[in-house]
Design a protein around this motif. Sequence first.
Motif, PDB file in Angstrom:
ATOM      1  N   THR A   1       1.210  -0.997   0.384  1.00  0.00           N
ATOM      2  CA  THR A   1      -0.026  -0.300   0.058  1.00  0.00           C
ATOM      3  C   THR A   1       0.896   1.044   0.070  1.00  0.00           C
ATOM      4  N   ILE A   2       2.305   1.132   0.818  1.00  0.00           N
ATOM      5  CA  ILE A   2       2.593   2.054   1.161  1.00  0.00           C
ATOM      6  C   ILE A   2       3.536   2.439  -0.431  1.00  0.00           C
ATOM      7  N   PHE A   3       4.388   1.544  -0.106  1.00  0.00           N
ATOM      8  CA  PHE A   3       5.630   1.595  -1.232  1.00  0.00           C
ATOM      9  C   PHE A   3       5.449   1.160  -3.336  1.00  0.00           C
ATOM     10  N   LYS A   4       4.261   0.186  -3.164  1.00  0.00           N
ATOM     11  CA  LYS A   4       4.321  -0.531  -4.515  1.00  0.00           C
ATOM     12  C   LYS A   4       2.356   0.013  -4.742  1.00  0.00           C
ATOM     13  N   SER A   5       2.416   1.211  -4.546  1.00  0.00           N
ATOM     14  CA  SER A   5       0.992   1.301  -5.666  1.00  0.00           C
ATOM     15  C   SER A   5       1.029   3.198  -5.076  1.00  0.00           C
ATOM     16  N   VAL A   6      -0.017   3.692  -6.097  1.00  0.00           N
ATOM     17  CA  VAL A   6      -0.272   5.301  -6.594  1.00  0.00           C
ATOM     18  C   VAL A   6      -1.894   5.634  -5.595  1.00  0.00           C
ATOM     19  N   PRO A   7      -2.207   6.771  -5.343  1.00  0.00           N
ATOM     20  CA  PRO A   7      -3.068   7.020  -5.575  1.00  0.00           C
ATOM     21  C   PRO A   7      -3.753   7.220  -6.804  1.00  0.00           C
ATOM     22  N   SER A   8      -5.535   7.152  -6.469  1.00  0.00           N
ATOM     23  CA  SER A   8      -6.508   6.217  -7.576  1.00  0.00           C
ATOM     24  C   SER A   8      -6.301   7.719  -8.819  1.00  0.00           C
ATOM     25  N   GLY A   9      -6.533   8.945  -8.534  1.00  0.00           N
ATOM     26  CA  GLY A   9      -6.256   9.674  -9.689  1.00  0.00           C
ATOM     27  C   GLY A   9      -4.581   9.975 -10.270  1.00  0.00           C
ATOM     28  N   ALA A  10      -3.248   9.741  -9.900  1.00  0.00           N
ATOM     29  CA  ALA A  10      -2.762   9.568 -10.593  1.00  0.00           C
ATOM     30  C   ALA A  10      -2.656   9.403 -12.077  1.00  0.00           C
ATOM     31  N   GLY A  11      -1.839   9.938 -12.885  1.00  0.00           N
ATOM     32  CA  GLY A  11      -1.419  10.109 -14.275  1.00  0.00           C
ATOM     33  C   GLY A  11      -1.005   9.397 -15.164  1.00  0.00           C
ATOM     34  N   TYR A  12      -0.450   9.733 -16.057  1.00  0.00           N
ATOM     35  CA  TYR A  12       0.448   8.607 -17.467  1.00  0.00           C
ATOM     36  C   TYR A  12       1.790   9.033 -17.122  1.00  0.00           C
ATOM     37  N   VAL A  13       2.572   7.726 -17.190  1.00  0.00           N
ATOM     38  CA  VAL A  13       3.999   8.059 -17.234  1.00  0.00           C
ATOM     39  C   VAL A  13       4.226   7.156 -18.248  1.00  0.00           C
ATOM     40  N   ALA A  14       5.051   7.648 -18.897  1.00  0.00           N
ATOM     41  CA  ALA A  14       6.324   7.620 -20.525  1.00  0.00           C
ATOM     42  C   ALA A  14       7.380   6.510 -20.012  1.00  0.00           C
ATOM     43  N   GLU A  15       7.579   5.506 -20.403  1.00  0.00           N
ATOM     44  CA  GLU A  15       9.079   4.691 -19.722  1.00  0.00           C
ATOM     45  C   GLU A  15       9.356   4.357 -21.378  1.00  0.00           C
ATOM     46  N   ALA A  16      10.970   4.460 -21.564  1.00  0.00           N
ATOM     47  CA  ALA A  16      11.536   4.629 -23.089  1.00  0.00           C
ATOM     48  C   ALA A  16      12.570   3.216 -22.801  1.00  0.00           C
ATOM     49  N   LYS A  17      11.676   1.772 -22.766  1.00  0.00           N
ATOM     50  CA  LYS A  17      12.345   0.719 -23.135  1.00  0.00           C
ATOM     51  C   LYS A  17      12.114  -0.081 -23.950  1.00  0.00           C
ATOM     52  N   LYS A  18      12.710  -1.054 -24.312  1.00  0.00           N
ATOM     53  CA  LYS A  18      12.137  -2.176 -25.540  1.00  0.00           C
ATOM     54  C   LYS A  18      11.040  -3.258 -25.093  1.00  0.00           C
ATOM     55  N   GLU A  19      10.840  -3.665 -25.866  1.00  0.00           N
ATOM     56  CA  GLU A  19      10.010  -4.901 -25.051  1.00  0.00           C
ATOM     57  C   GLU A  19       9.856  -5.428 -24.375  1.00  0.00           C
TER      58      GLU A  19
ATOM     59  N   GLY B   1      14.725  13.156 -32.408  1.00  0.00           N
ATOM     60  CA  GLY B   1      15.504  12.540 -31.490  1.00  0.00           C
ATOM     61  C   GLY B   1      15.616  11.615 -33.054  1.00  0.00           C
ATOM     62  N   THR B   2      16.344  10.153 -33.291  1.00  0.00           N
ATOM     63  CA  THR B   2      16.369   9.459 -34.208  1.00  0.00           C
ATOM     64  C   THR B   2      15.828   8.195 -33.648  1.00  0.00           C
ATOM     65  N   PRO B   3      15.306   6.876 -33.665  1.00  0.00           N
ATOM     66  CA  PRO B   3      15.249   5.647 -33.532  1.00  0.00           C
ATOM     67  C   PRO B   3      15.863   4.776 -33.838  1.00  0.00           C
ATOM     68  N   VAL B   4      15.441   3.467 -33.713  1.00  0.00           N
ATOM     69  CA  VAL B   4      16.316   2.333 -34.497  1.00  0.00           C
ATOM     70  C   VAL B   4      15.271   1.511 -34.214  1.00  0.00           C
ATOM     71  N   THR B   5      15.713   0.453 -35.080  1.00  0.00           N
ATOM     72  CA  THR B   5      14.194  -0.888 -34.983  1.00  0.00           C
ATOM     73  C   THR B   5      14.212  -1.579 -34.462  1.00  0.00           C
ATOM     74  N   ASP B   6      12.897  -1.668 -33.507  1.00  0.00           N
ATOM     75  CA  ASP B   6      12.485  -2.244 -32.150  1.00  0.00           C
ATOM     76  C   ASP B   6      12.623  -1.730 -30.843  1.00  0.00           C
ATOM     77  N   ASP B   7      12.625   0.108 -30.825  1.00  0.00           N
ATOM     78  CA  ASP B   7      12.689   0.621 -30.095  1.00  0.00           C
ATOM     79  C   ASP B   7      11.828   1.122 -30.070  1.00  0.00           C
ATOM     80  N   SER B   8      11.358   0.914 -28.367  1.00  0.00           N
ATOM     81  CA  SER B   8       9.697   0.807 -28.000  1.00  0.00           C
ATOM     82  C   SER B   8       9.726   2.106 -26.712  1.00  0.00           C
ATOM     83  N   ILE B   9       8.879   2.985 -26.426  1.00  0.00           N
ATOM     84  CA  ILE B   9       8.003   3.477 -25.550  1.00  0.00           C
ATOM     85  C   ILE B   9       6.747   3.478 -25.231  1.00  0.00           C
ATOM     86  N   LEU B  10       6.302   2.877 -23.537  1.00  0.00           N
ATOM     87  CA  LEU B  10       5.892   2.454 -23.561  1.00  0.00           C
ATOM     88  C   LEU B  10       4.784   3.914 -22.487  1.00  0.00           C
ATOM     89  N   VAL B  11       3.631   4.389 -23.489  1.00  0.00           N
ATOM     90  CA  VAL B  11       2.757   5.170 -22.481  1.00  0.00           C
ATOM     91  C   VAL B  11       1.659   4.339 -21.688  1.00  0.00           C
TER      92      VAL B  11
END
Length: 411
Positions: A181-199, A274-284
């Motif tokens: 509840t404390i360290f592995k949760s977010v409030p219900s109103g939390a927004g969207y987050v992006a993360e730049a990693k491959k699949e 920027g300049t992408p490379v094949t298989d690069d991915s960004i999660l939203v």
Amino acid sequence: MRISTVTMFEQSTASMNRQQSDLMKVSQQIASGRRVVNPSDDPQAASRAVGVDQAKAVTEQYSDARVSARNSLSQTESILNSVSDAVTSAKTLLIQASSDTLSDVDREAIASELKGVYETMLGQANATDGNGRYLFGGYKDNAPPFVKSADGSVQYQGDSNVREQRVDASRLMPVNDNGETIFKSVPSGAGYVAEAKKENGDLNDGNVTFSGPQISDVKNATDFRITFTSDVAFDIETFDGTDWNAVKSESYTWESGDPAQQVSYGGVSISLEGTPVTDDSILVAKAGSEQREPDLFRTMEEAIRVLENPADTSAKKADLRNTLNTAMRDLDNSLDNVLTVRASAGARLNELDVIDSVGSNRMLNYDQTLSDLVDLDYTEAISEYSLRQIGMQASQKAFVDIKGLSLFNYM
């Protein structure tokens, strides 16, 4: 009927014994301060007094339980205050580290300081109460809830339950919050987050950086992933519950010449450059969703990793910028969550104060009822005592007079 001397002596003795018994009864009442010294004095009042005594004992037990609950909640609130301060310190360090004027050595120094904050958080997450039980492990409170695995990541070993304590007849109150509840949760109103990693979780090879995301349509906002199929094209994929599938309703091309390109889907947009490379991915994804499960310790680990490694290539520079952007958003969500949990603990402490007040009033009512049932009216008792004294003295005087009567006195 002839009244014998023996009869006169027996009746006088019985009268004196009765008067003495009544006098002793009043004496016991005055000495004890109770009208009902023995159940036989007033069986109905004695029976009701037993019920009131039992109710008082139960109320006192709930009062002791509230003391224990208050201690536990106070410890929790204090630790959460320290955690929120640590998260704020971490966010400050990341803002400092995001400056382009810093060298790799400067960022490594910040990483070292961030490690200290990270260890502080871990220590607070594994805090114990005065009895050696771990506060945030749920019912698994005999071992540290957060443990470092072989790869250096922190894993939660507790359960998802919350310890509760009955603080009143009709109130079963949670006295702790588990680590999830404390360290592995977010409030219900939390927004969207992006993360730049491959699949597969590897870092991107290109140097595409993002800013955002922003929500333009809350009702239609949905998670999606941008996967580059080449350096000039990309797919937008959505998760159907089992796998990611590309949206083929339109063609998405990447225009390398533009300084920034806006990509929008399902009410959420993100700016890429920027300049992408094949298989690069960004999660939203929405913070706290299945695709972006929150983890304060993972956020800290990623920030430390990227600050410790030199940003000597364009791909590493992009990783630095993207990771810091993601980490700062995660820290904002984590801080909001910790403050929410802390507010909940504070509300429960306030509730305990209210229950204490009600319990005190209830105890006063019990004491008053018990006093009305068994306590002595001293004014009435003293008057009764004086009356019994007079009766005792009268019976003694009568006995003296009667035993002196004899026909032989007149012969």
